[in-house]
Scaffold this motif. Structure first.
Motif, mmCIF file in Angstrom:
data_model
loop_
_atom_site.group_PDB
_atom_site.id
_atom_site.type_symbol
_atom_site.label_atom_id
_atom_site.label_comp_id
_atom_site.label_asym_id
_atom_site.label_seq_id
_atom_site.Cartn_x
_atom_site.Cartn_y
_atom_site.Cartn_z
ATOM 1 N N VAL A 50 0.877 -1.195 0.112
ATOM 2 C CA VAL A 50 0.294 0.021 0.118
ATOM 3 C C VAL A 50 0.867 1.216 0.070
ATOM 4 O O VAL A 50 0.622 2.115 -0.885
ATOM 5 N N LEU A 74 -6.491 -1.565 -4.057
ATOM 6 C CA LEU A 74 -7.810 -2.361 -4.171
ATOM 7 C C LEU A 74 -7.607 -3.773 -4.120
ATOM 8 O O LEU A 74 -8.240 -4.499 -3.543
ATOM 9 N N VAL A 77 -7.063 -4.346 -0.458
ATOM 10 C CA VAL A 77 -8.200 -4.384 0.176
ATOM 11 C C VAL A 77 -8.940 -5.857 -0.226
ATOM 12 O O VAL A 77 -9.604 -6.253 0.584
#
Length: 424
Positions: A50, A74, A77
């Motif tokens: 990230v 994404l 996540v």
């Protein structure tokens, strides 16, 4: 608030899903149990992805960089969502790999295009996508098949114990131990060094009531994996079945010092029961049952509670088994004993007969239904079952005597009948 163990497991599974999405041929579709240290490493890796994505977007100020960063974030996540969702009854984790792989490989392709010379950007991005397709193509045999995911878990050193539980569930539910043995044999053929496969095979042979083979299988499992608590549990259970209760107790207690394993408590209960220590055996069986040792621990606990005359407690443990597996002869037989002891004719007869339908060789159920129907004055049915019992147990003097007494009418109605045959 989520429990620490849940957070550890989720983060570990998320990192595994991320790794599986990068190189599916290298990782098991269902990982083994997580640890705090493993979760810390996993959290660092995911955080690094990230932070790297955010740094890329900050340093390369372009729509392409923002797109690549968004795709990578994404994917992280998605891995967390997949790690949290595809667990328990929704496992294996591999079922969610595509939800992570699509944004991940999109982000990787976009990053490759950014760092490549502008004239070759599309070619490099296409090469990255092609690499991803090759890797996933190599895993196509299991990628869209949940059963194959479980087999791949065994082969790739994932949570093999959980995988084998799922793979053998149909055979276990049907009480088809020969078919379960075939699965265990296949498991060892595909992965000869698997401790889970070797231990499972020993337990399956025990269910076939072939004690010498079970002992051989258990010794082989311990010889292969001496530190494996499942192998030690299988050995203790086999020793108990062979009448070596003291030795079985020693093996189980020694292994319990180093491992909190419910199947070891189950094996200890068998060892204690073999020595006639019913109360101690019931305590160990309850620990095994409450710890999640499964059906065998529940049946053993139910049988021991019957002997302790805790009929309601035994029924509470056994009734869910018969509801889930209506062909479980042992559970049905023990439920028949409970009803019999409560003087509940209809339920006792129904459960004994259901046990016989599930396992026609269960002669104790045949004897008990003969005694039950005789006690309630249903003499012709008692004769029928007594005759069947004689046919099923040639040379058994007790069976012959029971039939003789029924046919001659020598069994006085006023006298208390013999007690139901004890649960196994």
């Amino acid at each position: 608030m989520a429990s620490p163990s849940l957070l550890v497991d989720t983060v570990t599974r998320a990192a595994h899903a991320f790794a599986l999405s990068i190189a599916p041929p290298l990782f098991a579709p269902e990982p083994g149990p997580g640890s705090i240290a493993g979760a810390l490493v996993a959290a660092i890796v995911l955080a690094a992805v990230v932070l790297g994505a955010i740094r890329l977007a900050a340093r390369v100020r372009s729509p392409e960089a923002r797109f690549a960063a968004a795709a990578l974030v994404l994917s992280v996540v998605a891995s967390l969502v997949v790690g949290a969702y595809f667990r328990g009854p929704r496992a294996p984790l591999g079922r969610g790999v595509l939800f992570v792989a699509v944004p991940l490989w999109t982000g990787l392709a976009a990053c490759a295009a950014i760092v490549a010379p502008r004239r070759n950007a599309r070619l490099v991005a296409s090469a990255v996508v092609a690499l991803g397709l090759v890797l996933f193509g190599a895993s196509a045999a299991w990628l869209f098949s949940t059963p194959q995911m479980w087999w791949q878990t065994v082969l790739r050193d994932g949570d093999a114990r959980r995988a084998l539980d799922v793979i053998t569930e149909p055979q276990t539910r049907a009480r088809d131990h020969a078919a379960a043995l075939a699965v265990a044999d296949r498991c060892l053929t595909l992965k000869p060094a698997s401790c889970a496969c070797a231990s499972r095979r020993a337990f399956v042979v025990l269910h076939l009531r072939d004690t010498p083979r079970a002992l051989d299988a258990a010794h082989a499992a311990v010889g292969m994996c001496s530190a494996d608590p499942l192998a030690q549990a299988a050995l203790a259970a086999a020793l108990a079945a062979n009448g070596e209760g003291k030795r079985a107790e020693e093996v189980a207690r020694a292994a319990l010092v180093d491992a909190d394993e419910p199947l070891l408590d189950y094996a200890l209960a068998l060892a204690l029961d073999q020595q006639g220590r019913t109360t101690d055996a019931a305590a160990s069986a309850r620990r095994a049952y409450e710890g999640g040792a499964g059906r065998d621990a529940a049946v053993l606990l139910g049988a021991l509670l019957i002997r302790e005359n805790d009929l309601d407690g035994a029924e509470k443990v056994l009734a869910p088994i018969a509801k889930e597996a209506p062909n479980d002869a042992e559970a049905l037989f023990d439920l028949g004993i409970i009803a019999d002891k409560k003087n509940d004719y209809n339920h006792a007869r129904e459960r004994y007969l259901a046990a016989l339908r599930a396992d026609p060789s269960l002669t104790a159920a045949r004897r008990n239904v003969a005694l039950l129907t005789l006690r309630f004055g249903v003499v012709e049915e008692a004769k029928h079952h007594a005759r069947k019992l004689v046919e099923a147990t040639p040379g058994d003097a007790r069976s012959v005597e029971l039939l003789r007494r029924i046919e001659l009418g020598a069994l006085e109605r006023s006298a208390p009948p013999p007690a139901p045959a004890p649960t196994k």
